[in-house]
Design a protein around this motif. Structure first.
Motif, mmCIF file in Angstrom:
data_model
loop_
_atom_site.group_PDB
_atom_site.id
_atom_site.type_symbol
_atom_site.label_atom_id
_atom_site.label_comp_id
_atom_site.label_asym_id
_atom_site.label_seq_id
_atom_site.Cartn_x
_atom_site.Cartn_y
_atom_site.Cartn_z
ATOM 1 N N ASP A 1 0.809 -1.222 0.000
ATOM 2 C CA ASP A 1 0.000 0.000 0.000
ATOM 3 C C ASP A 1 0.842 1.271 0.000
ATOM 4 O O ASP A 1 0.317 2.358 0.242
ATOM 5 C CB ASP A 1 -0.930 0.013 1.220
ATOM 6 N N LEU A 2 2.128 1.142 -0.261
ATOM 7 C CA LEU A 2 3.015 2.302 -0.270
ATOM 8 C C LEU A 2 2.727 3.186 -1.488
ATOM 9 O O LEU A 2 2.677 2.709 -2.616
ATOM 10 C CB LEU A 2 4.473 1.835 -0.300
ATOM 11 N N PRO B 1 -5.835 7.543 4.972
ATOM 12 C CA PRO B 1 -5.404 6.746 6.133
ATOM 13 C C PRO B 1 -5.192 5.270 5.810
ATOM 14 O O PRO B 1 -4.605 4.546 6.615
ATOM 15 C CB PRO B 1 -6.550 6.933 7.139
ATOM 16 N N ASN B 2 -5.670 4.814 4.650
ATOM 17 C CA ASN B 2 -5.495 3.412 4.264
ATOM 18 C C ASN B 2 -4.242 3.183 3.434
ATOM 19 O O ASN B 2 -4.006 2.075 2.961
ATOM 20 C CB ASN B 2 -6.719 2.937 3.477
ATOM 21 N N ARG B 3 -3.436 4.217 3.236
ATOM 22 C CA ARG B 3 -2.211 4.118 2.460
ATOM 23 C C ARG B 3 -1.047 4.623 3.305
ATOM 24 O O ARG B 3 -1.228 5.298 4.325
ATOM 25 C CB ARG B 3 -2.308 4.921 1.160
ATOM 26 N N VAL B 4 0.174 4.293 2.889
ATOM 27 C CA VAL B 4 1.367 4.741 3.596
ATOM 28 C C VAL B 4 2.320 5.422 2.620
ATOM 29 O O VAL B 4 2.253 5.202 1.402
ATOM 30 C CB VAL B 4 2.084 3.569 4.310
ATOM 31 N N VAL B 5 3.206 6.234 3.166
ATOM 32 C CA VAL B 5 4.224 6.937 2.380
ATOM 33 C C VAL B 5 5.575 6.723 3.052
ATOM 34 O O VAL B 5 5.640 6.392 4.236
ATOM 35 C CB VAL B 5 3.916 8.451 2.273
ATOM 36 N N SER C 1 10.107 10.100 6.119
ATOM 37 C CA SER C 1 11.097 11.057 5.606
ATOM 38 C C SER C 1 12.412 11.049 6.372
ATOM 39 O O SER C 1 13.433 11.515 5.858
ATOM 40 C CB SER C 1 10.512 12.471 5.625
ATOM 41 N N SER C 2 12.426 10.536 7.597
ATOM 42 C CA SER C 2 13.675 10.500 8.361
ATOM 43 C C SER C 2 14.295 9.111 8.394
ATOM 44 O O SER C 2 15.503 8.950 8.220
ATOM 45 C CB SER C 2 13.441 10.990 9.797
ATOM 46 N N ALA C 3 13.477 8.071 8.584
ATOM 47 C CA ALA C 3 14.020 6.716 8.719
ATOM 48 C C ALA C 3 14.377 6.093 7.371
ATOM 49 O O ALA C 3 15.374 5.370 7.263
ATOM 50 C CB ALA C 3 13.020 5.827 9.456
ATOM 51 N N VAL D 1 13.660 -6.483 7.576
ATOM 52 C CA VAL D 1 13.175 -5.163 7.958
ATOM 53 C C VAL D 1 11.998 -4.779 7.071
ATOM 54 O O VAL D 1 11.911 -5.193 5.912
ATOM 55 C CB VAL D 1 14.263 -4.067 7.869
ATOM 56 N N GLN D 2 11.101 -3.990 7.627
ATOM 57 C CA GLN D 2 10.032 -3.397 6.833
ATOM 58 C C GLN D 2 10.500 -2.025 6.366
ATOM 59 O O GLN D 2 11.070 -1.252 7.148
ATOM 60 C CB GLN D 2 8.774 -3.247 7.667
ATOM 61 N N TYR D 3 10.301 -1.730 5.089
ATOM 62 C CA TYR D 3 10.657 -0.400 4.583
ATOM 63 C C TYR D 3 9.924 0.641 5.429
ATOM 64 O O TYR D 3 8.709 0.551 5.634
ATOM 65 C CB TYR D 3 10.271 -0.269 3.111
ATOM 66 N N PRO D 4 10.639 1.657 5.955
ATOM 67 C CA PRO D 4 10.029 2.608 6.899
ATOM 68 C C PRO D 4 8.959 3.477 6.241
ATOM 69 O O PRO D 4 9.203 4.112 5.211
ATOM 70 C CB PRO D 4 11.215 3.469 7.344
ATOM 71 N N VAL D 5 7.773 3.492 6.848
ATOM 72 C CA VAL D 5 6.663 4.253 6.293
ATOM 73 C C VAL D 5 5.888 4.958 7.402
ATOM 74 O O VAL D 5 6.020 4.639 8.581
ATOM 75 C CB VAL D 5 5.690 3.341 5.504
ATOM 76 N N GLY D 6 5.081 5.923 6.981
ATOM 77 C CA GLY D 6 4.127 6.592 7.859
ATOM 78 C C GLY D 6 2.810 6.687 7.127
ATOM 79 O O GLY D 6 2.722 6.441 5.915
ATOM 80 N N THR D 7 1.765 7.057 7.850
ATOM 81 C CA THR D 7 0.438 7.158 7.249
ATOM 82 C C THR D 7 0.393 8.259 6.198
ATOM 83 O O THR D 7 0.928 9.356 6.404
ATOM 84 C CB THR D 7 -0.620 7.442 8.333
ATOM 85 N N ASP D 8 -0.224 7.966 5.076
ATOM 86 C CA ASP D 8 -0.408 8.952 4.023
ATOM 87 C C ASP D 8 -1.374 10.022 4.525
ATOM 88 O O ASP D 8 -2.515 9.708 4.894
ATOM 89 C CB ASP D 8 -0.985 8.254 2.779
#
Length: 405
Positions: free
Chosen positions: A109-110, A304-308, A311-313, A293-300
């Motif tokens: 969902d990235l 809210p059902n997607r991730v981006v 920006s730091s990790a 490892v999971q590629y580092p993401v945050g909520t879009d």
């Protein structure tokens, strides 16, 4: 990570006997040609360990086409046919000194930039400034998945493999099932999964349901499913690495045959010598030095059902990968996993010492590592990069349990 398992099994297959090896080799499917960022295909390796770093992408397609069984119904075929979506994507990075490996899971969902990709019938499929990662397989085939993953990880990825539902079933059958720890009961009617708490040995369609389950794991998101898949693959690798599997010629043959019969490899690694070379590259890496490892993401912020990308990790992870530096996890597992009772965190590699000051993030543009036969292998890196707590995962040696929701 399945590519690693395939290589280990094929290399060990010499003890299976001449007939078994020949039969397994004949089962290898025609290779998929990748259009890489550099626009060229690297030479096939010799029958010895590869020199330098190794990067391989594994994509799992959700296509129902040709799967039969529980997937051979009109609703399933209408929902995902043809190439399907790359609902699972992992990138295996083996260090240039072959002492450690990292498996990066990229969330389906990235939302991220997608580059121009080769069209399935020639020409070019235009890229997108922001597209969902799991559309890349149907957009431009395995090459498009690789090109997008190269942008995200900063790695150049010359090798890839594509696996379908049948492949997961066959692999679990070949090893006689995979034992996993269930912390709390799992009920997922969407995947057809009902598991009681405790140790469960998963085989066949039940193993597939386990790695596909999303609604019954953790917070019900794809991120919970990623931690579940990391747990399953760690358990699978530990079983393959165990004396019981490696010393059993019949099991080795079944596993090798199941793998190559159900996986489509890129033409860069579709030769038997390439698989042996891969196995020799991986054989000395311990389970504690294989990091998932999971590629580092945050909520879009717009959905809210997607991730981006975080920006730091994310830049820290990219920097570590591009600089071929060992990773030190913070100890935080994914949202769908908990530590097994009585287990201890797996120690970091003995040759690494965490550095309090990570190097500055590198730009996310691929730079092809030298992996050609005869290339010089750099000296081992002495300093590891400690990743922030937002980067979750585990080593293959860690004993973890799946947490139902």
């Amino acid at each position: 990570m399945l590519a690693a398992a395939v290589g280990v099994v094929v290399a060990s297959g010499a003890i299976v006997g001449a007939y078994g090896v020949a039969d397994t080799v004949q089962s290898i499917k025609p290779g998929i040609h990748l259009v890489t960022a550099k626009g060229k295909t690297p030479a096939a390796p010799q029958v010895d360990a590869q020199s330098g770093a190794v990067n391989i992408l594994l994509a799992g397609t959700d296509t129902r086409t040709g799967q039969g069984g529980q997937f051979n119904n009109s609703a399933d075929l209408a929902g995902s046919s043809g190439a399907g979506s790359n609902d699972v994507t992992m990138v295996l990075h083996v260090s240039a000194d072959h002492t450690h490996a990292t498996v990066i899971s990229i969330p389906r969902d990235l939302i991220a930039p997608i580059p121009d990709c080769p069209g399935p019938n020639g020409g070019t499929v235009p890229g997108a400034d922001a597209g969902m990662f799991n559309t890349t397989l149907s957009r431009g085939g395995l090459s498009c998945v690789v090109l997008t993953a190269e942008q995200l990880t900063g790695l150049s990825i010359p090798d890839a493999a594509l696996i379908s539902f049948d492949g997961v079933i066959a692999m679990s059958n070949a090893v006689g099932g995979v034992a996993v720890c269930i912390a709390t009961p799992i009920h997922d009617p969407y995947a057809g999964l009902d598991l009681a708490a405790g140790t469960q040995t998963l085989v066949g369609s039940q193993a597939l349901a386990f790695v596909r389950s999303r609604h019954g794991i953790g917070d019900g998101s794809d991120l919970g499913r990623i931690s579940n898949q990391q747990l399953f693959l760690s358990a699978l690798l530990r079983k393959i690495d165990s004396a019981g599997v490696l010393s059993n010629p019949l099991t080795l043959y079944q596993l090798a045959h199941a793998a190559v019969s159900n996986v489509q490899l890129s033409d860069t690694i579709s030769q038997p010598t390439s698989l042996v070379s891969l196995a020799l590259t991986l054989k000395s890496i311990s389970m504690s030095n294989m990091v998932f490892v999971q590629y580092p993401v945050g909520t879009d912020p717009s959905d809210p059902n997607r991730v981006v990308p975080d920006s730091s990790a994310a830049p820290l992870l990219v920097s570590a990968l591009r600089n071929d530096t060992p990773l030190v996890l913070s100890g935080n597992l994914g949202v769908g996993a908990v530590a097994a009772p009585g287990s201890r965190p797996a120690p970091a590699a003995a040759t690494t010492t965490p550095s309090p000051t990570p190097p500055p993030p590198a730009s996310v543009s691929p730079a092809r590592p030298s992996s050609a036969p005869g290339a010089a292998t750099p000296a081992p890196t002495a300093t590891a990069i400690p990743l922030p707590s937002s980067v979750t995962g585990q080593t293959a040696a860690q004993q973890t349990c799946t947490k139902g929701n």
